[in-house]
Write a protein that holds these residues in place. Sequence first.
Motif, PDB file in Angstrom:
ATOM      1  N   CYS A  55       0.407  -0.967  -0.320  1.00  0.00           N
ATOM      2  CA  CYS A  55      -0.518   0.155   0.355  1.00  0.00           C
ATOM      3  C   CYS A  55       1.259   0.907   0.137  1.00  0.00           C
ATOM      4  N   ARG A  56       2.118   1.130   0.934  1.00  0.00           N
ATOM      5  CA  ARG A  56       3.205   2.301   0.364  1.00  0.00           C
ATOM      6  C   ARG A  56       4.047   2.367  -0.829  1.00  0.00           C
TER       7      ARG A  56
ATOM      8  N   PRO B  10       3.288  13.590  12.484  1.00  0.00           N
ATOM      9  CA  PRO B  10       2.841  12.676  11.700  1.00  0.00           C
ATOM     10  C   PRO B  10       3.082  11.348  11.636  1.00  0.00           C
ATOM     11  N   SER B  11       3.003  10.452  11.003  1.00  0.00           N
ATOM     12  CA  SER B  11       3.383   8.537  11.347  1.00  0.00           C
ATOM     13  C   SER B  11       4.990   8.250  11.458  1.00  0.00           C
ATOM     14  N   LEU B  12       5.790   7.753  11.970  1.00  0.00           N
ATOM     15  CA  LEU B  12       6.988   7.500  11.828  1.00  0.00           C
ATOM     16  C   LEU B  12       7.645   7.520   9.884  1.00  0.00           C
ATOM     17  N   VAL B  13       6.288   6.625   9.506  1.00  0.00           N
ATOM     18  CA  VAL B  13       6.516   6.234   8.241  1.00  0.00           C
ATOM     19  C   VAL B  13       7.209   7.456   7.142  1.00  0.00           C
ATOM     20  N   THR B  14       6.171   8.415   7.940  1.00  0.00           N
ATOM     21  CA  THR B  14       6.167   9.839   7.148  1.00  0.00           C
ATOM     22  C   THR B  14       7.559  10.671   7.008  1.00  0.00           C
ATOM     23  N   PHE B  17      10.207   8.436   5.716  1.00  0.00           N
ATOM     24  CA  PHE B  17      10.644   8.538   4.360  1.00  0.00           C
ATOM     25  C   PHE B  17      11.679  10.507   4.324  1.00  0.00           C
ATOM     26  N   GLU B  18      10.796  10.835   4.859  1.00  0.00           N
ATOM     27  CA  GLU B  18      10.959  13.011   4.682  1.00  0.00           C
ATOM     28  C   GLU B  18      12.846  13.038   5.179  1.00  0.00           C
ATOM     29  N   ARG B  19      12.961  12.065   6.667  1.00  0.00           N
ATOM     30  CA  ARG B  19      14.181  12.033   6.431  1.00  0.00           C
ATOM     31  C   ARG B  19      15.381  11.171   5.147  1.00  0.00           C
ATOM     32  N   LEU B  20      14.701  10.251   4.963  1.00  0.00           N
ATOM     33  CA  LEU B  20      15.664   9.384   4.281  1.00  0.00           C
ATOM     34  C   LEU B  20      15.788   9.547   2.851  1.00  0.00           C
ATOM     35  N   ALA B  54       8.638   2.701   4.519  1.00  0.00           N
ATOM     36  CA  ALA B  54       8.914   4.276   3.787  1.00  0.00           C
ATOM     37  C   ALA B  54       9.999   4.036   2.481  1.00  0.00           C
ATOM     38  N   CYS B  55      11.016   2.469   3.066  1.00  0.00           N
ATOM     39  CA  CYS B  55      11.218   2.489   1.919  1.00  0.00           C
ATOM     40  C   CYS B  55      10.893   1.992   0.645  1.00  0.00           C
TER      41      CYS B  55
END
Lengths: 218, 218
Positions: A55-56, B10-14, B17-20, B54-55
Amino acid sequence: MSELALRRNPSLVTMIFERLETMILSGQLQSGEPINERALSQQFEVSRAPIREACRRLEQAGLVTIIENRGVFVREISKQAAHETYEIAHLLSIEAAKKATENVTDDDLARLRTLALRIEADASDNDLASYYTNNDNFHVELVRLGGNSKSAEVYRALNNELTLYRQRGLRRLPDFERSLAAHRRILEALEKRDRDAYVAALEAHSSNMTDRLLNLGV
Amino acid sequence: MSELALRRNPSLVTMIFERLETMILSGQLQSGEPINERALSQQFEVSRAPIREACRRLEQAGLVTIIENRGVFVREISKQAAHETYEIAHLLSIEAAKKATENVTDDDLARLRTLALRIEADASDNDLASYYTNNDNFHVELVRLGGNSKSAEVYRALNNELTLYRQRGLRRLPDFERSLAAHRRILEALEKRDRDAYVAALEAHSSNMTDRLLNLGV
DNA sequence: ACCGTGTCGATTGTCGACAATCGGCCATTA
DNA sequence: TAATGGCCGATTGTCGACAATCGACACGGT
């Protein structure tokens, strides 16, 4: 032991991504519809993690919207977003057309003819999902003739997004005769390697598509 | 208790993602470099799941390559892929330019001037990462003037991918004077709402960029 | 009757554990 | 010495569990 669980190569994530993408693009999952991880987990007989990962990818591809703590929803495309997206796709299509007639090979033509025949069969059978899939593939192949494969890739992605918008009007049949005639004109111009006729045929086809998009208004 | 763990919205994923994404685009993570989940998990003090998610987004965005059972690697872009990508970005840029001079507002101009000043400061400070970031933002804003926000979004994504290619030449300083002069010409044409001068300035700037891409050959 | 508040259930986000995979290194054989 | 095979460790892919979140529904008060 489901079909998915048996196939261990490629990864579950890839398989689920492709499966969901197909379900979305075919209209089996409609714009705005929720995608429930738990239900899918049970249906596919896998854990939720690979579903979440798939989904991501879908999220980044613009096909779903993930609302935090609420869930995954098949994305809804506004009329304006659809127009903007279409405009870019069209630009890529016309730009590719400028080189298509010098790049096109006999193999390309054979492949496109095959596709065009499939589209005609789909129209006869009133198989809308297959019609649009083959129609999309036809157009992606036309862009590929421009010699920029990244352009074809971007065009494909844009077109996928547009599918979400277009499926709101699935109850309304496409003008088969008009589209098929346009495809034939496109193919004829390609066969003659007549660049101006080819670009004109594409533009005419596009003009028709723009009208149809407008008529799908909010 | 890390900075990331404290921020739950926001969520850890977000956030990851932004950090990476920033780490990749700034050159902190180089093309071809592995991204190790375990190490990141320890560094960020989170579990591996959100890192994986995130990846997946980064993968779909074309910034990393996920090789099954091998890991995540910052993507490597070939010279041909870079050219193709650049060609599309340029097409979008020029297409947007056709409407920019009639769309541009005084606020737009003020924002662009601010950006141009930042770019000049970056050049003075030899701060390459910031230079490219602001430079990219400048160009995205130019595309946005075309009135098609999806186009700006696609341009941004293409440009991000191009960053991967461009960073192979980071040891080679950009021709600051030439770029800054080009930016000034672009801004002047915009201020005069002189469409032809604006398009010509963009084309000239682009011609320079194409030369530089060629000189980064494999 | 309507509005506000609290509770509960469904779902999501993340965690840590376990199994699978792959590459590198070491030992053995030719 | 070089090549091949096997083993081990690091890492990834997926699993299931737990905690957090949100929306819907019910109840109470005005």
